[in-house]
Design a protein around this motif. Structure first.
Motif, PDB file in Angstrom:
ATOM      1  N   ARG A  53     -62.767   3.628 -18.633  1.00 53.63           N
ATOM      2  CA  ARG A  53     -63.760   4.448 -17.962  1.00 53.63           C
ATOM      3  C   ARG A  53     -65.121   4.070 -18.522  1.00 53.63           C
ATOM      4  O   ARG A  53     -65.213   3.275 -19.438  1.00 53.63           O
ATOM      5  CB  ARG A  53     -63.465   5.931 -18.183  1.00 53.63           C
ATOM      6  CG  ARG A  53     -62.916   6.260 -19.603  1.00 53.63           C
ATOM      7  CD  ARG A  53     -63.375   7.553 -20.143  1.00 53.63           C
ATOM      8  NE  ARG A  53     -64.793   7.653 -20.142  1.00 53.63           N
ATOM      9  CZ  ARG A  53     -65.611   7.096 -21.025  1.00 53.63           C
ATOM     10  NH1 ARG A  53     -65.131   6.350 -22.015  1.00 53.63           N
ATOM     11  NH2 ARG A  53     -66.912   7.264 -20.941  1.00 53.63           N
ATOM     12  N   ARG A  90     -62.907   3.967  -7.846  1.00 55.68           N
ATOM     13  CA  ARG A  90     -63.738   5.154  -8.165  1.00 55.68           C
ATOM     14  C   ARG A  90     -65.096   4.929  -7.506  1.00 55.68           C
ATOM     15  O   ARG A  90     -65.591   3.792  -7.466  1.00 55.68           O
ATOM     16  CB  ARG A  90     -63.921   5.357  -9.680  1.00 55.68           C
ATOM     17  CG  ARG A  90     -62.683   5.854 -10.398  1.00 55.68           C
ATOM     18  CD  ARG A  90     -62.968   6.137 -11.875  1.00 55.68           C
ATOM     19  NE  ARG A  90     -63.707   7.395 -12.073  1.00 55.68           N
ATOM     20  CZ  ARG A  90     -64.212   7.761 -13.260  1.00 55.68           C
ATOM     21  NH1 ARG A  90     -64.103   6.948 -14.305  1.00 55.68           N
ATOM     22  NH2 ARG A  90     -64.853   8.900 -13.396  1.00 55.68           N
ATOM     23  N   ASP A 241     -74.103   6.101 -14.543  1.00 57.50           N
ATOM     24  CA  ASP A 241     -73.105   5.466 -13.682  1.00 57.50           C
ATOM     25  C   ASP A 241     -73.754   4.786 -12.488  1.00 57.50           C
ATOM     26  O   ASP A 241     -73.194   3.856 -11.916  1.00 57.50           O
ATOM     27  CB  ASP A 241     -72.088   6.513 -13.211  1.00 57.50           C
ATOM     28  CG  ASP A 241     -71.242   6.991 -14.383  1.00 57.50           C
ATOM     29  OD1 ASP A 241     -71.682   7.911 -15.089  1.00 57.50           O
ATOM     30  OD2 ASP A 241     -70.171   6.406 -14.608  1.00 57.50           O
ATOM     31  N   ASN A 251     -74.966  10.550 -13.650  1.00 56.58           N
ATOM     32  CA  ASN A 251     -74.211  10.465 -14.888  1.00 56.58           C
ATOM     33  C   ASN A 251     -73.235  11.625 -14.932  1.00 56.58           C
ATOM     34  O   ASN A 251     -73.206  12.464 -14.021  1.00 56.58           O
ATOM     35  CB  ASN A 251     -75.166  10.485 -16.095  1.00 56.58           C
ATOM     36  CG  ASN A 251     -74.467  10.034 -17.365  1.00 56.58           C
ATOM     37  OD1 ASN A 251     -73.829   8.991 -17.393  1.00 56.58           O
ATOM     38  ND2 ASN A 251     -74.580  10.837 -18.405  1.00 56.58           N
TER      39      ASN A 251
END
Ligand SMILES: CSC[C@H]1O[C@H](OP(=O)(O)O)[C@H](O)[C@@H]1O
Length: 366
Positions: A53, A90, A241, A251
């Protein structure tokens, strides 16, 4: 880098790129476990279930997923289908689609028979690029902490949210990179670590910092505002992100609330991220960045509970005794829309007029 005998490396290729070894983050902070991915579908599963992740690491894992897909079947139809599945594992971290797109842009013009070899080469280059980029982020950010220390002449208190350490990248991390760099240069510092419900990635941060010997304190997500109000946070550094071209930052959930609190308390709020996290196609983050919605079951359990029921995370004693579990905090009236009283809903600033009969001549309440 190795710390406590553990390589600070979250992913590496094996056997000439025919397999990939990851740190399985769903086992941390209990156990340090690695896992071998032999098939691109393993990469999709590892990303979707957060065995790996963190935006940069998700991207690099996606790149290696394309390598494994090219190994299995380099023909267009199969490769494109695999690339699509990987890129959609994702939605929020743009690094994933960026990495898959970069890999496919290099492979599709090639003869299928040459694609696997080219894929390994590019994935290795991207992996090394990530290491160097994150190290550079550390170098760029460390002076911020050192300058604060020069001004404060006491350990710098830094708050971070989620995990943006080496576990979220190939190595070094993003938000933690300046912290590691400053710590290794001898700058006294302490880190407030948001536990970051519901997946509690803060436990990963605490585990990382403990391995490095960096003083830190795990706090409830809701405690950050109070710590800032009492002057116990000198700096906030978080990861990202996806960042739009105008600097809007997506984020981990809760980051926005920390930014609000930091703004209200004049605490500098920094975002550490590589340029692979910037989505140049987007401007307005709130409207354009896809926000992942994960299973509600994640909320119904608290990860990281060991057999004693304790949240299992090693913690290095903070540099000085720090309040780490405040039970109340104060909200300024400018954030209060109204007060519901027996005389109706009252604006905070109207209280004295609505209840003037309650006020004694010296201004005390009756
Ligand atoms: C260095 S990017 C780290 C970034 O990714 C995390 O999300 P997740 O744990 O769901 O992958 C979080 O937003 C971190 O700031």
């Amino acid at each position: 880098m190795k710390v406590n005998g553990i390589p600070t490396r979250s992913i590496r290729s094996l056997d000439g790129g025919t397999a990939v070894e990851i740190v399985d983050q769903t086992s941390l902070p209990y156990h340090y476990e690695t896992r071998v991915l032999n098939d691109w579908r393993d990469c999709v599963e590892a990303i979707a279930n957060m065995r790996v992740r963190g935006a940069p690491l998700i991207g690099i894992t996606g790149a290696w997923g394309v390598v494994l897909a090219a190994k299995e079947d380099p023909e267009n139809a199969a490769l494109l289908a695999a690339a699509d599945a990987i890129a959609n594992a994702r939605p929020t971290a743009v690094n994933l689609s960026w990495a898959v797109h970069r890999m496919m842009g290099a492979l599709l013009p090639r003869e299928p028979s040459l694609r696997f070899e080219a894929a390994v080469k590019l994935a290795e280059a991207m992996t090394q690029e990530d290491v160097l980029t994150c190290r550079a982020i550390g170098e760029a950010g460390a002076p911020l902490i050192a300058d604060l220390y020069q001004k404060l002449r006491r350990p710098v208190n830094i708050l971070t949210h989620c995990n943006a350490g080496w576990l979220a990248t190939v190595d070094y991390g993003t938000a933690l990179a300046p912290i590691y760099a400053a710590f290794e240069r001898g700058t006294p510092l302490h880190v407030w670590v948001d536990e970051t419900r519901p997946r509690n990635q803060g436990l990963l941060t605490a585990w990382e910092l403990a391995q490095h010997g960096v003083p830190h304190t795990i706090i409830a997500d809701n405690a950050g505002g109070q710590l800032m109000q009492q002057g116990d946070v000198d700096l906030v550094i978080v990861g990202a992100d996806r960042i739009t071209r105008r600097g809007d930052v997506a984020n981990k959930i809760g980051t926005y609330l920390k930014a609000l609190a930091a703004h209200d308390n004049d605490v500098p709020f920094y975002v550490a991220a590589p340029s692979s996290t910037i989505d140049w196609k987007l401007t307005d983050g709130k409207r354009q960045i896809p926000i992942e919605n994960r299973a509600s079951s994640e909320l119904l359990s608290v990860r990281g509970i060991d057999s004693t029921g304790r949240i299992a995370a090693v913690q290095i004693a903070p540099v000085e005794e720090a309040v780490a579990n405040p039970a109340f905090d104060v909200t300024h009236n400018r954030f209060v829309t109204g007060l519901i009283t027996e005389r109706g809903v009252v604006a905070p600033t109207d209280l004295t007029s609505v209840f003037s009969d309650k006020l004694l001549p010296e201004g005390g309440a009756s």
